[in-house]
Design a protein around this motif. Structure first.
Motif, PDB file in Angstrom:
ATOM      1  N   ASP A  25       8.693   0.430  14.293  1.00 35.64           N
ATOM      2  CA  ASP A  25       9.053   1.860  14.358  1.00 35.64           C
ATOM      3  C   ASP A  25       8.546   2.609  15.598  1.00 35.64           C
ATOM      4  O   ASP A  25       8.094   3.767  15.490  1.00 35.64           O
ATOM      5  CB  ASP A  25       8.551   2.586  13.103  1.00 35.64           C
ATOM      6  CG  ASP A  25       9.148   2.022  11.827  1.00 35.64           C
ATOM      7  OD1 ASP A  25      10.027   1.152  11.911  1.00 35.64           O
ATOM      8  OD2 ASP A  25       8.709   2.441  10.734  1.00 35.64           O
ATOM      9  N   PHE A  30       8.794   9.261  15.775  1.00 34.90           N
ATOM     10  CA  PHE A  30       7.365   9.219  15.451  1.00 34.90           C
ATOM     11  C   PHE A  30       6.477   9.535  16.648  1.00 34.90           C
ATOM     12  O   PHE A  30       5.373  10.061  16.487  1.00 34.90           O
ATOM     13  CB  PHE A  30       6.987   7.841  14.890  1.00 34.90           C
ATOM     14  CG  PHE A  30       7.631   7.555  13.574  1.00 34.90           C
ATOM     15  CD1 PHE A  30       7.238   8.226  12.431  1.00 34.90           C
ATOM     16  CD2 PHE A  30       8.669   6.650  13.482  1.00 34.90           C
ATOM     17  CE1 PHE A  30       7.851   7.995  11.216  1.00 34.90           C
ATOM     18  CE2 PHE A  30       9.294   6.404  12.276  1.00 34.90           C
ATOM     19  CZ  PHE A  30       8.890   7.085  11.132  1.00 34.90           C
ATOM     20  N   PHE A  36      10.433  13.394  13.483  1.00 39.51           N
ATOM     21  CA  PHE A  36      10.009  13.411  12.088  1.00 39.51           C
ATOM     22  C   PHE A  36       8.482  13.504  11.963  1.00 39.51           C
ATOM     23  O   PHE A  36       7.963  14.242  11.116  1.00 39.51           O
ATOM     24  CB  PHE A  36      10.533  12.150  11.386  1.00 39.51           C
ATOM     25  CG  PHE A  36      10.142  12.040   9.949  1.00 39.51           C
ATOM     26  CD1 PHE A  36      10.533  13.001   9.022  1.00 39.51           C
ATOM     27  CD2 PHE A  36       9.393  10.964   9.502  1.00 39.51           C
ATOM     28  CE1 PHE A  36      10.183  12.892   7.679  1.00 39.51           C
ATOM     29  CE2 PHE A  36       9.040  10.844   8.169  1.00 39.51           C
ATOM     30  CZ  PHE A  36       9.432  11.806   7.256  1.00 39.51           C
ATOM     31  N   GLU A  73      12.733   2.856  11.332  1.00 41.79           N
ATOM     32  CA  GLU A  73      12.834   3.513  10.029  1.00 41.79           C
ATOM     33  C   GLU A  73      14.000   4.479  10.128  1.00 41.79           C
ATOM     34  O   GLU A  73      14.007   5.383  10.981  1.00 41.79           O
ATOM     35  CB  GLU A  73      11.539   4.245   9.672  1.00 41.79           C
ATOM     36  CG  GLU A  73      11.588   4.843   8.266  1.00 41.79           C
ATOM     37  CD  GLU A  73      10.243   5.405   7.813  1.00 41.79           C
ATOM     38  OE1 GLU A  73       9.223   5.153   8.486  1.00 41.79           O
ATOM     39  OE2 GLU A  73      10.231   6.091   6.781  1.00 41.79           O
ATOM     40  N   VAL A 158       3.797   1.622  14.802  1.00 39.45           N
ATOM     41  CA  VAL A 158       3.274   2.806  14.115  1.00 39.45           C
ATOM     42  C   VAL A 158       3.945   2.982  12.751  1.00 39.45           C
ATOM     43  O   VAL A 158       5.060   2.543  12.559  1.00 39.45           O
ATOM     44  CB  VAL A 158       3.524   4.060  14.983  1.00 39.45           C
ATOM     45  CG1 VAL A 158       2.762   3.945  16.291  1.00 39.45           C
ATOM     46  CG2 VAL A 158       4.999   4.309  15.271  1.00 39.45           C
ATOM     47  N   THR A 159       3.239   3.680  11.856  1.00 37.37           N
ATOM     48  CA  THR A 159       1.836   4.026  11.949  1.00 37.37           C
ATOM     49  C   THR A 159       1.024   2.969  11.200  1.00 37.37           C
ATOM     50  O   THR A 159       1.533   2.358  10.250  1.00 37.37           O
ATOM     51  CB  THR A 159       1.536   5.424  11.344  1.00 37.37           C
ATOM     52  OG1 THR A 159       1.868   5.422   9.956  1.00 37.37           O
ATOM     53  CG2 THR A 159       2.308   6.505  12.062  1.00 37.37           C
ATOM     54  N   VAL A 162       0.721   3.199   7.333  1.00 34.83           N
ATOM     55  CA  VAL A 162       1.958   3.417   6.564  1.00 34.83           C
ATOM     56  C   VAL A 162       2.889   2.211   6.782  1.00 34.83           C
ATOM     57  O   VAL A 162       2.775   1.203   6.087  1.00 34.83           O
ATOM     58  CB  VAL A 162       2.615   4.770   6.916  1.00 34.83           C
ATOM     59  CG1 VAL A 162       3.827   5.024   6.014  1.00 34.83           C
ATOM     60  CG2 VAL A 162       1.614   5.918   6.714  1.00 34.83           C
ATOM     61  N   CYS A 163       3.770   2.279   7.772  1.00 35.68           N
ATOM     62  CA  CYS A 163       4.782   1.224   7.875  1.00 35.68           C
ATOM     63  C   CYS A 163       4.231  -0.105   8.371  1.00 35.68           C
ATOM     64  O   CYS A 163       4.745  -1.163   8.003  1.00 35.68           O
ATOM     65  CB  CYS A 163       5.934   1.707   8.749  1.00 35.68           C
ATOM     66  SG  CYS A 163       6.884   3.012   7.924  1.00 35.68           S
TER      67      CYS A 163
HETATM   68  C1  C5J Z   1       5.930   4.957   9.686  1.00 39.13           C
HETATM   69  C2  C5J Z   1       5.793   7.038   8.494  1.00 39.13           C
HETATM   70  N1  C5J Z   1       6.717   4.299  10.536  1.00 39.13           N
HETATM   71  N2  C5J Z   1       4.524   7.237   8.842  1.00 39.13           N
HETATM   72  N3  C5J Z   1       6.480   5.978   8.978  1.00 39.13           N
HETATM   73  O1  C5J Z   1       4.757   4.647   9.555  1.00 39.13           O
HETATM   74  O2  C5J Z   1       6.329   7.805   7.754  1.00 39.13           O
END
Ligand code: C5J
Length: 221
Positions: A25, A30, A36, A73, A158-159, A162-163
């Motif tokens: 991602d 990001f 987003f 994403e 990233v991040t 999370v992903c």
């Molecule tokens: C990712 C997010 N790519 N933080 N998405 O980590 O929403």
């Protein structure tokens, strides 16, 4: 030939013939202002610091002729793949599908949804669009990798918590040996990055290994 790369919690037995780099991602949504990530209230400049290292890692894999899989994403324009449990987050007027400075947030094909120029895929490299946080949920990732004989995944992007972490956990469940490049991943939250790396490598590498780029680079050159 197996190459032992210094890593936490112990050296990673890198098998280039069965490895792929996974870049998670690295999208304008990001990393750049107006996407987003910023709509969620984050300071996106934190993520920009890793761009040169991610680009160098990509260049290393290209120089060695090793496969690369890039993820984005993204959601379909009608948001049919974005459940309310995901969309109903963040500021009410700047949610997934709403229009921001780089087009509709996290929507496939919009300017902000593209991978940043410094990390852009080259022809022949694998690219997957994923509607979830993990790279295996509702994607062809597993069959694409297995059909190429890949059993080891080197992670960047990233991040971190999370992903990247979700994808590493999904990969570990599917039997891939995973190595995270610590300075080629970043979080909006310094403490979450550190905690994610600790969680991945704790308990003798319950999810996988972690090492800085220089250790991988020095091991393969
Ligand atoms: C990712 C997010 N790519 N933080 N998405 O980590 O929403």
């Amino acid at each position: 030939m197996i190459i032992n790369v210094p890593a936490a919690p112990f050296p990673y037995a890198f098998d280039p013939e069965h490895s792929a780099l996974v870049v998670i991602d690295m999208q304008r949504d990001f990393v750049e202002c107006g996407g987003f990530g910023e709509a969620l209230g984050n300071d996106v400049t934190r993520l920009q610091a890793i761009v040169p290292t991610v680009a160098a890692l990509i260049a290393l894999f290209r120089a060695k002729g090793l496969p690369i899989l890039h993820t984005r994403e993204s959601h379909l324009p009608d948001l049919s793949d974005c459940p309310p449990a995901k969309r109903n987050r963040g500021v009410a007027n700047l949610r997934i599908g709403d229009t921001g400075a780089m087009g509709r947030l996290l929507v496939r094909g919009e300017p902000g949804n593209s991978i940043i120029a410094e990390c852009a895929p080259m022809p022949g490299e694998m690219v997957i669009d994923k509607p979830g946080k993990g790279m295996f949920y509702a994607t062809e990732s597993d069959s694409m990798l297995r059909s190429r004989g890949i059993s080891q995944l080197i992670f960047a992007g990233v991040t971190t918590e999370v992903c990247v972490q979700t994808s590493m956990r999904e990969a570990n469940d599917r039997g891939y040996e995973c190595l995270l490049i610590t300075d080629a991943t970043e979080s909006y939250f310094e403490q979450f990055k550190a905690a994610a790396i600790d969680m991945i490598t704790a308990q003798s590498g319950i999810v996988g290994w972690a090492t800085p780029f220089r250790e991988l680079e020095a091991s393969v050159t």
